[in-house]
Design an enzyme around this catalytic site. Structure first.
Site, PDB file in Angstrom:
ATOM      1  N   CYS A   1       1.633  -1.752   3.190  1.00  0.00           N
ATOM      2  CA  CYS A   1       0.262  -1.340   2.889  1.00  0.00           C
ATOM      3  C   CYS A   1      -0.677  -2.060   3.859  1.00  0.00           C
ATOM      4  O   CYS A   1      -0.410  -3.188   4.258  1.00  0.00           O
ATOM      5  CB  CYS A   1      -0.092  -1.723   1.447  1.00  0.00           C
ATOM      6  SG  CYS A   1      -1.734  -1.154   0.933  1.00  0.00           S
TER       7      CYS A   1
ATOM      8  N   CYS B   1      -4.641  -6.881   0.087  1.00  0.00           N
ATOM      9  CA  CYS B   1      -5.115  -7.582  -1.119  1.00  0.00           C
ATOM     10  C   CYS B   1      -4.411  -8.940  -1.230  1.00  0.00           C
ATOM     11  O   CYS B   1      -3.187  -9.031  -1.081  1.00  0.00           O
ATOM     12  CB  CYS B   1      -4.849  -6.751  -2.369  1.00  0.00           C
ATOM     13  SG  CYS B   1      -5.659  -5.142  -2.302  1.00  0.00           S
TER      14      CYS B   1
ATOM     15  N   GLY C   1       1.725   0.623  -1.373  1.00  0.00           N
ATOM     16  CA  GLY C   1       0.824   1.465  -0.586  1.00  0.00           C
ATOM     17  C   GLY C   1      -0.427   1.890  -1.324  1.00  0.00           C
ATOM     18  O   GLY C   1      -0.543   1.748  -2.547  1.00  0.00           O
ATOM     19  N   GLU C   2      -1.380   2.367  -0.553  1.00  0.00           N
ATOM     20  CA  GLU C   2      -2.654   2.892  -1.069  1.00  0.00           C
ATOM     21  C   GLU C   2      -2.584   4.427  -0.949  1.00  0.00           C
ATOM     22  O   GLU C   2      -2.587   4.963   0.160  1.00  0.00           O
ATOM     23  CB  GLU C   2      -3.816   2.320  -0.239  1.00  0.00           C
ATOM     24  CG  GLU C   2      -5.121   3.079  -0.308  1.00  0.00           C
ATOM     25  CD  GLU C   2      -5.689   3.216  -1.712  1.00  0.00           C
ATOM     26  OE1 GLU C   2      -5.846   2.216  -2.408  1.00  0.00           O
ATOM     27  OE2 GLU C   2      -6.006   4.371  -2.107  1.00  0.00           O
TER      28      GLU C   2
ATOM     29  N   SER D   1      -3.806   5.631  -8.334  1.00  0.00           N
ATOM     30  CA  SER D   1      -4.540   4.363  -8.399  1.00  0.00           C
ATOM     31  C   SER D   1      -4.976   3.941  -6.999  1.00  0.00           C
ATOM     32  O   SER D   1      -4.165   3.846  -6.087  1.00  0.00           O
ATOM     33  CB  SER D   1      -3.626   3.286  -9.001  1.00  0.00           C
ATOM     34  OG  SER D   1      -4.269   2.038  -8.943  1.00  0.00           O
TER      35      SER D   1
ATOM     36  N   ASN E   1     -10.637  -5.716 -10.213  1.00  0.00           N
ATOM     37  CA  ASN E   1     -10.236  -7.131 -10.033  1.00  0.00           C
ATOM     38  C   ASN E   1     -11.333  -8.151  -9.770  1.00  0.00           C
ATOM     39  O   ASN E   1     -11.034  -9.331  -9.547  1.00  0.00           O
ATOM     40  CB  ASN E   1      -9.195  -7.256  -8.900  1.00  0.00           C
ATOM     41  CG  ASN E   1      -8.004  -6.374  -9.156  1.00  0.00           C
ATOM     42  OD1 ASN E   1      -7.567  -6.249 -10.282  1.00  0.00           O
ATOM     43  ND2 ASN E   1      -7.500  -5.727  -8.131  1.00  0.00           N
TER      44      ASN E   1
ATOM     45  N   ASN F   1       0.288 -12.117 -11.683  1.00  0.00           N
ATOM     46  CA  ASN F   1       1.702 -12.480 -11.493  1.00  0.00           C
ATOM     47  C   ASN F   1       1.786 -13.330 -10.238  1.00  0.00           C
ATOM     48  O   ASN F   1       1.646 -12.791  -9.143  1.00  0.00           O
ATOM     49  CB  ASN F   1       2.536 -11.222 -11.227  1.00  0.00           C
ATOM     50  CG  ASN F   1       2.952 -10.540 -12.501  1.00  0.00           C
ATOM     51  OD1 ASN F   1       3.336 -11.181 -13.463  1.00  0.00           O
ATOM     52  ND2 ASN F   1       2.871  -9.223 -12.485  1.00  0.00           N
TER      53      ASN F   1
ATOM     54  N   CYS G   1       2.882  -5.992 -11.711  1.00  0.00           N
ATOM     55  CA  CYS G   1       1.767  -5.554 -10.882  1.00  0.00           C
ATOM     56  C   CYS G   1       1.559  -6.497  -9.694  1.00  0.00           C
ATOM     57  O   CYS G   1       1.463  -7.702  -9.859  1.00  0.00           O
ATOM     58  CB  CYS G   1       0.532  -5.527 -11.766  1.00  0.00           C
ATOM     59  SG  CYS G   1      -0.819  -4.726 -10.983  1.00  0.00           S
TER      60      CYS G   1
HETATM   61  S1  SF4 Z   1      -2.687  -4.033  -4.382  1.00  0.00           S
HETATM   62 FE1  SF4 Z   1      -2.250  -1.915  -3.747  1.00  0.00          FE
HETATM   63  S2  SF4 Z   1      -3.825  -1.501  -2.197  1.00  0.00           S
HETATM   64 FE2  SF4 Z   1      -3.773  -3.739  -2.423  1.00  0.00          FE
HETATM   65  S3  SF4 Z   1      -2.334  -4.425  -0.827  1.00  0.00           S
HETATM   66 FE3  SF4 Z   1      -1.157  -4.139  -2.718  1.00  0.00          FE
HETATM   67  S4  SF4 Z   1      -0.323  -2.087  -2.577  1.00  0.00           S
HETATM   68 FE4  SF4 Z   1      -2.006  -2.230  -1.101  1.00  0.00          FE
END
Ligand code: SF4
Length: 342
Positions: free
Chosen positions: A112, A116, A159-160, A191, A217, A291, A334
């Site tokens: 991704c 984040c 991934g996004e 999502s 978040n 987590n 998550c």
């Molecule tokens: S939380 Fe989702 S959008 Fe953010 S880096 Fe991880 S996989 Fe990518």
């Protein structure tokens, strides 16, 4: 070449009409065999046995490649599985037991690029987008290789999804076809980390049945930009505007995800700010304890912190569900996907 796992039914009908002088009858037979029964040898179906010329003409033109299930990890009823793709890259998917059926959490990219801070997938960097058949292939493997009764699909894996918009939408169209996988749109959740361009594109498609989840978040831009660099490009005001303009339908709600991180986004002041951000959007907020991953040295909140934060939000009129993340021991919780594909 017809890529079976990536071809929506109407497109398959057109191909059979234009190139083979056939149509819906055989297209539906293919859909039934491939998607409902998990049988990739469609030529064994009675419709093709009765049309040997068509079978002959199609021989060698049908592609079926859901990827190879390479490993599976189990924690109680939850299953995480690794799929090896045709180029050797690997992705993770998770089968999550619900009260009556299972939910499948699918990946939309290898790695991704959103970066984040709390997320294991981000550490992989971005390798490539998945094709539509690599996305639907995860559903095929869950149902027909691992035998899981899947009713819901959530795009919350690696991934996004809005960074791979077209492939995700094609995959959803294939998953949704009644004659095939038959996953209702209201049982599909996409999502996003907050790509407002993706939210706006989805809004324009008017696929209002699909459920939209947003990984929020943080209660304000400063914290959110530190946790989610995507916020530097599309800040919370832009996000809120896109959501306010989204055609949700009468009883629709947005799903917000809020990962609670001790000492970062868990105070009473944060709860107040978050409630203010949410108001007046119709939102169901999933509160998830962080987590821990190695590269982000922060602690999980204790149960009391979770209860307190949820209570503050509830008092400010936010509908909150506390989710104690399943699958921590197999890194399927998550933000934990990606550890077992390197
Ligand atoms: S939380 Fe989702 S959008 Fe953010 S880096 Fe991880 S996989 Fe990518």
């Amino acid at each position: 070449m017809i890529d079976l796992l990536a071809t929506p039914l109407d497109q398959l009908v057109r191909i059979l009409e234009d190139d083979y002088g056939k149509g819906l009858f055989h297209a539906e037979a293919i859909y039934r065999e491939v998607f409902k029964k998990g049988n990739s040898n469609v030529f064994l179906a009675p419709e093709f046995q009765a049309s040997p010329k068509l079978s002959q003409a199609l021989t060698g033109t049908l592609r079926f490649d859901p990827g190879q299930v390479e490993k599976r990890f189990q924690e109680d009823e939850l299953t995480k599985f690794i799929t090896r793709l045709s180029d050797g890259l690997k992705i993770e998917s998770v089968i999550i037991p619900m009260t009556r059926h299972n939910t499948l959490c699918v990946s939309s990219q290898v790695g991704c690029r959103m970066g984040c801070a709390f997320c294991e997938t981000a550490k992989l960097g971005f390798k490539r987008n998945l094709t539509p058949s690599e996305i639907t292939g995860q559903l095929h493997n869950a149902r027909h290789v691992l035998g899981a009764d899947i009713k819901n699909v959530v795009f919350m894996g690696m991934g996004e999804p809005f960074d791979n918009f077209d492939a995700v939408m094609t995959a959803i169209e294939v998953m949704n076809a009644q004659k095939g996988f038959d996953v209702a749109l209201r049982h599909i959740t996409v999502s996003t980390a907050g790509l407002t361009t993706g939210i706006d594109r989805l809004a324009a498609m008017n696929m209002t049945g699909i459920r939209l989840a947003v990984s929020v978040n943080a209660p304000e831009d400063g914290i959110r930009s530190r946790l989610m660099p995507v916020n530097n490009r599309w800040d919370m005001a832009a996000l809120k505007k896109s959501l306010a303009d989204y055609p949700l339908g009468k009883r629709g709600v947005f799903l917000f995800e809020y990962i609670l991180i001790k000492g970062v986004n868990d105070s009473l002041a944060h709860a107040r700010q978050l409630a203010e951000f949410i108001h007046p959007l119709p939102v169901r907020l999933n509160l998830i304890p962080y987590n821990p991953i190695q590269s982000f040295a922060h602690e999980s909140p204790c149960d009391e912190d979770m209860h307190a934060f949820a209570d503050w939000l509830t008092r400010d009129g936010v509908f909150v569900i506390k989710r104690w993340s399943k699958g921590r021991s197999v890194c399927a919780g998550c933000g934990q996907l990606g550890k077992d594909v390197t």
